[in-house]
Design a protein around this motif. Structure first.
Motif, PDB file in Angstrom:
ATOM      1  N   LYS A   1      73.596 -17.453  19.274  1.00 12.54           N
ATOM      2  CA  LYS A   1      72.007 -17.459  19.492  1.00 12.54           C
ATOM      3  C   LYS A   1      70.564 -17.112  18.835  1.00 12.54           C
ATOM      4  CE  LYS A   1      68.646 -15.218  22.771  1.00 12.54           C
ATOM      5  NZ  LYS A   1      68.782 -14.451  23.798  1.00 12.54           N
TER       6      LYS A   1
ATOM      7  N   THR B   1      69.602 -22.049  18.787  1.00 11.01           N
ATOM      8  CA  THR B   1      71.152 -22.314  18.798  1.00 11.01           C
ATOM      9  C   THR B   1      71.593 -23.093  17.452  1.00 11.01           C
ATOM     10  OG1 THR B   1      70.818 -22.507  21.340  1.00 11.01           O
ATOM     11  CG2 THR B   1      72.720 -23.448  20.231  1.00 11.01           C
TER      12      THR B   1
ATOM     13  N   LEU C   1      72.802 -33.754  24.331  1.00 13.67           N
ATOM     14  CA  LEU C   1      72.041 -32.572  24.636  1.00 13.67           C
ATOM     15  C   LEU C   1      70.544 -33.612  24.848  1.00 13.67           C
ATOM     16  CD1 LEU C   1      72.066 -30.107  21.741  1.00 13.67           C
ATOM     17  CD2 LEU C   1      72.831 -29.803  24.445  1.00 13.67           C
TER      18      LEU C   1
ATOM     19  N   THR D   1      69.254 -33.068  28.926  1.00 12.26           N
ATOM     20  CA  THR D   1      68.322 -32.250  29.190  1.00 12.26           C
ATOM     21  C   THR D   1      67.336 -33.234  29.273  1.00 12.26           C
ATOM     22  OG1 THR D   1      67.797 -32.804  26.533  1.00 12.26           O
ATOM     23  CG2 THR D   1      68.568 -30.657  27.409  1.00 12.26           C
TER      24      THR D   1
ATOM     25  N   ILE E   1      66.044 -33.514  21.418  1.00 17.26           N
ATOM     26  CA  ILE E   1      66.138 -32.419  20.870  1.00 17.26           C
ATOM     27  C   ILE E   1      66.009 -32.471  19.292  1.00 17.26           C
ATOM     28  CG2 ILE E   1      69.001 -31.398  20.728  1.00 17.26           C
ATOM     29  CD1 ILE E   1      67.662 -30.944  22.850  1.00 17.26           C
TER      30      ILE E   1
ATOM     31  N   THR F   1      66.971 -30.877  15.388  1.00 17.15           N
ATOM     32  CA  THR F   1      67.987 -29.896  14.269  1.00 17.15           C
ATOM     33  C   THR F   1      67.934 -30.123  13.238  1.00 17.15           C
ATOM     34  OG1 THR F   1      69.677 -32.011  14.021  1.00 17.15           O
ATOM     35  CG2 THR F   1      69.925 -30.943  16.616  1.00 17.15           C
TER      36      THR F   1
ATOM     37  N   GLY G   1      65.807 -23.895  20.480  1.00 19.96           N
ATOM     38  CA  GLY G   1      65.927 -24.135  21.680  1.00 19.96           C
ATOM     39  C   GLY G   1      67.177 -23.601  21.732  1.00 19.96           C
TER      40      GLY G   1
ATOM     41  N   HIS H   1      70.346 -23.888  24.135  1.00 14.65           N
ATOM     42  CA  HIS H   1      71.129 -24.434  24.651  1.00 14.65           C
ATOM     43  C   HIS H   1      72.896 -24.127  24.103  1.00 14.65           C
ATOM     44  CE1 HIS H   1      68.195 -27.280  24.773  1.00 14.65           C
ATOM     45  NE2 HIS H   1      68.099 -27.094  22.903  1.00 14.65           N
TER      46      HIS H   1
ATOM     47  N   ASP I   1      75.332 -22.695  26.311  1.00  9.46           N
ATOM     48  CA  ASP I   1      76.427 -23.707  27.433  1.00  9.46           C
ATOM     49  C   ASP I   1      76.219 -24.729  26.801  1.00  9.46           C
ATOM     50  OD1 ASP I   1      76.357 -20.715  28.457  1.00  9.46           O
ATOM     51  OD2 ASP I   1      74.677 -21.392  30.028  1.00  9.46           O
ATOM     52  N   GLU I   2      75.275 -25.684  26.980  1.00  6.12           N
ATOM     53  CA  GLU I   2      75.438 -26.373  26.950  1.00  6.12           C
ATOM     54  C   GLU I   2      76.465 -26.974  25.802  1.00  6.12           C
ATOM     55  OE1 GLU I   2      72.866 -25.440  27.174  1.00  6.12           O
ATOM     56  OE2 GLU I   2      71.721 -26.404  29.005  1.00  6.12           O
ATOM     57  N   VAL I   3      76.021 -26.846  24.242  1.00  5.94           N
ATOM     58  CA  VAL I   3      76.709 -26.538  23.408  1.00  5.94           C
ATOM     59  C   VAL I   3      78.236 -26.107  23.623  1.00  5.94           C
ATOM     60  CG1 VAL I   3      76.506 -26.777  20.527  1.00  5.94           C
ATOM     61  CG2 VAL I   3      74.482 -26.587  21.447  1.00  5.94           C
TER      62      VAL I   3
END
Length: 190
Positions: A121, A132, A152, A156, A160, A162, A175, A177, A179-181
């Motif tokens: 993070k 992230t 993602l 969501t 997204i 990147t 943002g 993310h 847990d999602e990653v």
């Protein structure tokens, strides 16, 4: 002769003689009070006081392996041990070992030295911008970026953004993310 002129004169003399120390050390040599055990010498007619050489403490270093075993037990282990084998995965903490890499994989993400996902993070601008970061991406980093963005976006429902750093093998996702990653990496078997 004033003190300031004396200091400039002595600094010039030391500079010409090639003795290099900091200015404060040079002035301290000339202006400090002599001690009884000082070594007194002169350089070009200017008296210089050198402090005595330090004496050794008289400690003997042991080379006996039996004595060193007790010391080695107190020192931390320089290598992180391999994780223990479990009966079933994932463990109660949610950890699972990485799958064996196949020859068909386009990319891979290595684990950290503590056997965890390299997901971090990042908070910038005084806590107003969150990212992230995924480190240790090997192989086709652009294919990993596309697959991660698709995953993602499906979860969501938002677009997204990147940033890919090919040299450092890192990807930043705008943002939080984490847990999602981690879920994406778990589905890929990293």
């Amino acid at each position: 002769m004033s003190l300031q002129r004396f200091c400039h004169f002595s600094a010039d003399l030391i500079r010409k003689l090639g003795i290099r120390h900091t200015t404060a050390y040079r002035f301290n040599q000339f202006l400090r009070e002599p001690q009884p055990d000082d070594i007194r010498t002169t350089v070009g007619g200017t008296p210089i006081i050198k402090p005595p050489k330090p004496t050794l403490t008289g400690v003997e270093e042991s080379r006996d392996p039996d004595e060193w075993k007790a010391v080695l037990d107190l020192l931390p282990n320089p290598i992180v041990p391999l994780p223990p084998k479990h009966e079933s995965y994932p463990t109660p903490s949610g950890w699972f070992p990485p799958q064996v890499p196949s020859a068909v994989e386009k990319y891979r993400v290595r684990r950290t030295r503590f056997h965890n996902f390299p997901i971090y993070k990042l908070t910038l601008n005084g806590g107003n911008r969150h990212f992230t970061a995924v480190h240790k991406v090997q192989g086709d980093i652009w294919a990993f970026d596309n697959d991660l963005r698709k995953f993602l976006t499906e979860i969501t429902g938002k677009k997204i953004y990147t940033r890919v750093n090919e040299v450092c093998c890192k990807i930043w996702v705008r943002g939080l993310h984490l847990d999602e990653v981690a879920k994406f990496m778990a589905t890929k078997g990293f």
